[in-house]
Scaffold this motif. Structure first.
Motif, PDB file in Angstrom:
ATOM      1  N   GLY A   1       0.823  -1.206   0.000  1.00 27.97           N
ATOM      2  CA  GLY A   1       0.000   0.000   0.000  1.00 27.97           C
ATOM      3  C   GLY A   1       0.856   1.254   0.000  1.00 27.97           C
ATOM      4  O   GLY A   1       2.085   1.201   0.010  1.00 27.97           O
ATOM      5  N   THR A   2       0.177   2.388   0.027  1.00 30.70           N
ATOM      6  CA  THR A   2       0.838   3.691  -0.117  1.00 30.70           C
ATOM      7  C   THR A   2       1.485   4.128   1.183  1.00 30.70           C
ATOM      8  O   THR A   2       0.869   4.095   2.242  1.00 30.70           O
ATOM      9  N   VAL A   3       2.727   4.555   1.062  1.00 33.03           N
ATOM     10  CA  VAL A   3       3.495   5.008   2.229  1.00 33.03           C
ATOM     11  C   VAL A   3       4.214   6.297   1.841  1.00 33.03           C
ATOM     12  O   VAL A   3       4.679   6.432   0.715  1.00 33.03           O
ATOM     13  N   ARG A   4       4.296   7.236   2.767  1.00 29.95           N
ATOM     14  CA  ARG A   4       4.928   8.520   2.475  1.00 29.95           C
ATOM     15  C   ARG A   4       6.434   8.427   2.664  1.00 29.95           C
ATOM     16  O   ARG A   4       6.913   7.782   3.604  1.00 29.95           O
TER      17      ARG A   4
ATOM     18  N   ASN B   1       5.216  15.525   0.249  1.00 34.46           N
ATOM     19  CA  ASN B   1       3.967  14.988  -0.292  1.00 34.46           C
ATOM     20  C   ASN B   1       4.238  13.899  -1.320  1.00 34.46           C
ATOM     21  O   ASN B   1       3.460  13.698  -2.254  1.00 34.46           O
TER      22      ASN B   1
ATOM     23  N   ARG C   1      -1.601   9.488   6.602  1.00 33.98           N
ATOM     24  CA  ARG C   1      -2.547  10.543   6.254  1.00 33.98           C
ATOM     25  C   ARG C   1      -3.277  10.233   4.951  1.00 33.98           C
ATOM     26  O   ARG C   1      -4.234  10.924   4.597  1.00 33.98           O
ATOM     27  N   VAL C   2      -2.795   9.235   4.213  1.00 33.70           N
ATOM     28  CA  VAL C   2      -3.522   8.796   3.020  1.00 33.70           C
ATOM     29  C   VAL C   2      -3.707   7.279   3.069  1.00 33.70           C
ATOM     30  O   VAL C   2      -2.999   6.568   3.772  1.00 33.70           O
ATOM     31  N   GLY C   3      -4.700   6.853   2.293  1.00 27.82           N
ATOM     32  CA  GLY C   3      -4.884   5.417   2.093  1.00 27.82           C
ATOM     33  C   GLY C   3      -4.830   5.157   0.605  1.00 27.82           C
ATOM     34  O   GLY C   3      -4.258   5.962  -0.149  1.00 27.82           O
ATOM     35  N   ASP C   4      -5.411   4.061   0.169  1.00 29.46           N
ATOM     36  CA  ASP C   4      -5.296   3.708  -1.247  1.00 29.46           C
ATOM     37  C   ASP C   4      -6.531   4.041  -2.083  1.00 29.46           C
ATOM     38  O   ASP C   4      -6.435   4.057  -3.309  1.00 29.46           O
TER      39      ASP C   4
ATOM     40  N   GLN D   1      -7.134   9.598  -0.517  1.00 28.40           N
ATOM     41  CA  GLN D   1      -5.984  10.307  -1.081  1.00 28.40           C
ATOM     42  C   GLN D   1      -6.217  11.829  -1.092  1.00 28.40           C
ATOM     43  O   GLN D   1      -5.446  12.573  -1.704  1.00 28.40           O
TER      44      GLN D   1
ATOM     45  N   HIS E   1      -5.819  14.157   1.049  1.00 26.97           N
ATOM     46  CA  HIS E   1      -4.766  15.017   1.590  1.00 26.97           C
ATOM     47  C   HIS E   1      -3.664  15.214   0.551  1.00 26.97           C
ATOM     48  O   HIS E   1      -3.130  16.316   0.370  1.00 26.97           O
ATOM     49  N   ARG E   2      -3.332  14.122  -0.126  1.00 29.00           N
ATOM     50  CA  ARG E   2      -2.273  14.206  -1.133  1.00 29.00           C
ATOM     51  C   ARG E   2      -2.655  15.193  -2.235  1.00 29.00           C
ATOM     52  O   ARG E   2      -1.842  16.005  -2.680  1.00 29.00           O
TER      53      ARG E   2
ATOM     54  N   ARG F   1      -2.685  18.812  -0.799  1.00 32.75           N
ATOM     55  CA  ARG F   1      -1.330  19.316  -0.587  1.00 32.75           C
ATOM     56  C   ARG F   1      -0.656  19.658  -1.913  1.00 32.75           C
ATOM     57  O   ARG F   1       0.053  20.657  -2.016  1.00 32.75           O
ATOM     58  N   ALA F   2      -0.913  18.856  -2.949  1.00 32.77           N
ATOM     59  CA  ALA F   2      -0.343  19.145  -4.272  1.00 32.77           C
ATOM     60  C   ALA F   2      -0.914  20.460  -4.806  1.00 32.77           C
ATOM     61  O   ALA F   2      -0.194  21.295  -5.351  1.00 32.77           O
TER      62      ALA F   2
ATOM     63  N   ASP G   1       0.714  23.272  -2.859  1.00 38.48           N
ATOM     64  CA  ASP G   1       2.107  23.500  -3.259  1.00 38.48           C
ATOM     65  C   ASP G   1       2.186  24.250  -4.583  1.00 38.48           C
ATOM     66  O   ASP G   1       3.133  24.995  -4.837  1.00 38.48           O
TER      67      ASP G   1
ATOM     68  N   TRP H   1       2.594  17.415  10.363  1.00 37.08           N
ATOM     69  CA  TRP H   1       4.056  17.381  10.471  1.00 37.08           C
ATOM     70  C   TRP H   1       4.640  16.906   9.152  1.00 37.08           C
ATOM     71  O   TRP H   1       4.320  15.818   8.686  1.00 37.08           O
ATOM     72  N   ASN H   2       5.579  17.629   8.581  1.00 36.78           N
ATOM     73  CA  ASN H   2       6.301  17.136   7.409  1.00 36.78           C
ATOM     74  C   ASN H   2       7.185  15.953   7.792  1.00 36.78           C
ATOM     75  O   ASN H   2       7.357  15.003   7.040  1.00 36.78           O
ATOM     76  N   ASP H   3       7.751  16.046   8.973  1.00 38.14           N
ATOM     77  CA  ASP H   3       8.674  15.036   9.487  1.00 38.14           C
ATOM     78  C   ASP H   3       8.812  15.315  10.972  1.00 38.14           C
ATOM     79  O   ASP H   3       8.302  16.323  11.460  1.00 38.14           O
TER      80      ASP H   3
ATOM     81  N   GLU I   1       2.920   5.715  10.754  1.00 37.08           N
ATOM     82  CA  GLU I   1       2.815   6.273   9.412  1.00 37.08           C
ATOM     83  C   GLU I   1       3.653   5.518   8.393  1.00 37.08           C
ATOM     84  O   GLU I   1       3.446   5.647   7.193  1.00 37.08           O
TER      85      GLU I   1
ATOM     86  N   PRO J   1       1.224   1.120   5.322  1.00 37.85           N
ATOM     87  CA  PRO J   1       0.019   1.477   4.582  1.00 37.85           C
ATOM     88  C   PRO J   1      -1.169   1.525   5.552  1.00 37.85           C
ATOM     89  O   PRO J   1      -1.171   0.813   6.574  1.00 37.85           O
TER      90      PRO J   1
END
Lengths: 334, 328
Positions: A96-99, A103, B14-17, B22, B24-25, B28-29, B32, B71-73, B305, B308
């Motif tokens: 699955g999707t992982v950061r 972004n 913060r996202v799933g599949d 998705q 948030h992704r 955020r895009a 940006d 948080w970015n990181d 995080e 997945p």
């Protein structure tokens, strides 16, 4: 100035301070959109293949135009460095999707069964790019240690066992590449160094991966923690290390200077993540920092990392300025 | 009789599949590319925090986090409010395929405002269970930053700077009602030789905060060698990653149990493999029977995080099963 023996043996006549880049280059927006549409089944794969080849050709010509010496195909067919290689090796399933940063995300693969090489991983794109140019094209792929550490493992009892089987699989890929005339191979091992205890495992894994391979082998690694392991790394059966220098503020330079070695090094002197094009004068100062510390016949220059997060204009500017700065340095060095 | 509680200890995906997961992704895009405002992005973040908190509550967690989705990181947000801050590259975080922005602290940098308190307030409004306020600890922040200033040239000096910064954040959040503060110090787990510094910094972090629970959260590395020093830490609770050296750590803990409340990080946050409910229940039961602990916690081993989303939720479900089995 003595020429590198392996390069001579492979009949690769490279100039002083060969110029290269790490691997990825930015995709045109229409290619990115097309990849998305194909992934959703809206468009055919054949159109994607055509666009990827066109974009590859554009970047190969651009690198030639700028006088690059070891060219890359730009990875127009790839998303993430781990996912791309793993999805072609038996034993992996797509996760699955992982950061991974900001972004940016990737689908982290899962090892579900025994790892086995079954088909070429990067050969097709490499071959297409090589047919476009007389300059050597590097075949770039993710190395076994990084594949092991940046995937989920649900099959192997130990990381050592997983690394071993991945090394065997990558060795098969390298054999296929060299049987098809690949002369320069770059293994991206950005998971290394990981922890102090990993040096032995990495050495074993890389040794297995490159066993019997007649090519010029580059291992691209992270600059972090390098000082602790650099001396031991000089024993590895590889020809070159590729290191991001700007990103770590040139921290490893003293240990590289201090350690006796004949291995060549690509010094990443272009900041791949900064969205501005460094002036030639700045790159010249960085080059001087390296050339005043390291023997000239060991030095290559490149970008810190791949340039896929830059815009096309930024990447083009960075490649152009890198080339200008290095070619000026060559003249000064004579 | 020992009560087992379950808690989340950090970030959540913060996202799933699927498409909605998705958002948030996408937001955020858009942000940006300057196509939407900060306010619009904030609305999306708010909805995702709400979703993640609701999920934690649905799994029966006794203490929740907001998922740390702004948080970015774990490093850069704590320097974002420092005047004249510079950023010197993207670095791997503990060897993972995850990168943080490394701050270069200026001389005489001023700390402008705080950012944790509003996040806490928003999260607590969404939850009928306490929200753990998570902060990266000063030692970890110090070791993941640099400075050319003489006043910040050593780890100890930077740690002291960050301790002061964290105290301001904690003070502001405490005023909003936050009562549980979790200080994440993976750097202490990696470098036990810094234990004395870490202890001093914990005193500074909680300066003038007497009515809150502080939890020291340690992960990514074996903890048995550090255990003797942990009991001297000025915190009410310890959260321990049990996935590296469980036997050795339990042996060390049994030899000198201490009186801090222990959170056992038994849900392995770094693997998609299912965790063993029976084994975890046996561990917790054994600890409960052989110590005076009246409250213990079961938690993930670290933030979730890196998984997945479906696997992160499985880890929370595992905790729920452990709690149910523990209490029979």
């Amino acid at each position: 100035m003595a020429k590198n023996a392996k390069l001579q043996k492979l009949a690769l006549d490279l100039p002083l301070f060969p110029i290269t880049t790490a691997g990825s280059l930015p995709k045109p927006m229409e290619l990115t959109e097309l990849r998305f549409r194909v992934s959703r089944g809206i468009h055919q794969n054949s159109e994607l293949d055509r666009k990827e080849k066109l974009s590859t050709e554009i970047w190969v010509r651009q690198q030639e135009r700028f006088g690059f010496d070891a060219i890359v195909d730009g990875e127009m067919d790839r998303g993430d460095m781990v996912q791309h290689v793993a999805q072609k090796i038996n034993g992996f399933e797509q996760g699955g999707t992982v950061r991974c940063v900001g972004n940016r995300y990737y689908r982290k693969p899962i090892v579900k069964s025994k790892i086995e090489w079954s088909a070429p991983l990067v050969h097709d794109n490499w071959r297409y790019a090589q047919r476009l140019t007389h300059k050597p094209v590097k075949a770039v792929l993710t190395g076994p240690f990084t594949l092991a550490n940046w995937s989920f493992n649900e099959h192997y009892d130990t990381r050592e066992a997983l690394c071993h089987d991945l090394a065997i699989a990558i060795n098969k890929e390298l054999r296929f590449l060299t049987e098809n005339n690949t002369k320069i191979i770059q293994l991206d091992e950005l998971a290394f160094p990981l922890r102090d205890g990993d040096v032995g495992l990495m050495e074993k894994t890389i040794t297995e991966a490159v066993r019997g391979i007649n090519a010029y082998i580059i291992v691209r690694i992270s600059s972090e923690g390098l000082a602790n392991v650099w001396a031991r790394m000089q024993r590895w059966p590889v020809d070159q290390f590729y290191i991001d220098m700007v990103n770590c503020n040139f921290e490893p330079l003293p240990i590289i200077k201090k350690t006796r070695s004949s291995k060549q090094i690509t010094f990443g002197i272009v900041d791949s993540y900064r969205h501005s094009v460094e002036p030639v004068a700045l790159l010249t100062r960085r080059i001087k920092k390296i050339t005043s510390a390291i023997a000239a016949d060991r030095i290559w220059f490149g970008t810190d990392f791949g340039l896929k997060t830059c815009s096309i204009e930024e990447a083009t500017g960075k490649l152009k300025h890198l080339s200008e700065a290095v070619r000026a340095a060559r003249l000064k060095h004579r | 009789m020992t009560q087992l509680f379950i808690a989340n200890v950090g970030n959540l995906p913060r996202v799933g599949d699927d498409k909605d997961e998705q958002r948030h992704r996408r937001a955020r895009a858009h942000f940006d590319r300057k196509e939407i405002s900060a306010h619009a992005l904030h609305d999306v973040e708010h909805s995702i925090s709400q979703e993640l908190i609701a999920r934690q509550l649905a799994f029966g967690l006794d203490e929740v986090t907001d998922g740390l989705i702004t948080w970015n990181d774990p490093i850069s947000p704590f320097s974002q409010n420092i005047s004249n801050i510079e950023w010197i590259g993207w670095r791997r975080y503990y060897g993972f395929n995850f990168y943080y922005r490394r701050p270069l602290l200026p001389a005489n940098g001023r700390i402008k405002g705080n950012w944790i308190a509003p996040l806490y307030r928003s999260a607590q409004n969404m939850s009928d269970r306490p929200v753990r306020v998570v902060l990266t600890g000063p030692l970890t922040l110090a070791l993941h930053s640099d400075s050319n200033a003489k006043t910040l040239s050593t780890v100890a000096k930077r740690a002291a700077f960050f301790a002061k910064l964290l105290n301001k954040e904690i003070t502001a959040a405490h005023k909003e009602g936050a009562a549980i503060f979790q200080i994440d110090e993976p750097a202490l787990a990696e470098h036990p030789n810094h234990a004395d510094l870490a202890r001093a910094m914990l005193h500074d972090i909680r300066y003038k905060i007497s009515t809150a629970k502080f939890i020291l959260n340690l992960f990514y590395f074996p903890l048995a060698p550090l255990w003797p020093k942990l009991q001297a830490m000025p915190v009410e609770g310890l959260n321990l990653d049990m996935t590296h050296d469980e036997s050795a750590l339990l042996d060390a803990m049994r030899r000198s149990p201490g009186d801090q409340e222990i959170g056992f990080g038994v849900a392995n946050a770094l693997t998609t493999k299912p965790d063993d409910v029976d084994r975890s229940v046996a561990l917790l039961t054994h600890w409960a029977e052989h110590t005076n602990a009246t409250r213990i916690f079961a938690t993930p081993s670290s933030g979730l995080e890196g998984l997945p989303r479906q696997f992160a939720y499985q880890k929370l479900a595992f905790l729920s099963q452990v709690k149910a089995r523990f209490h029979g």
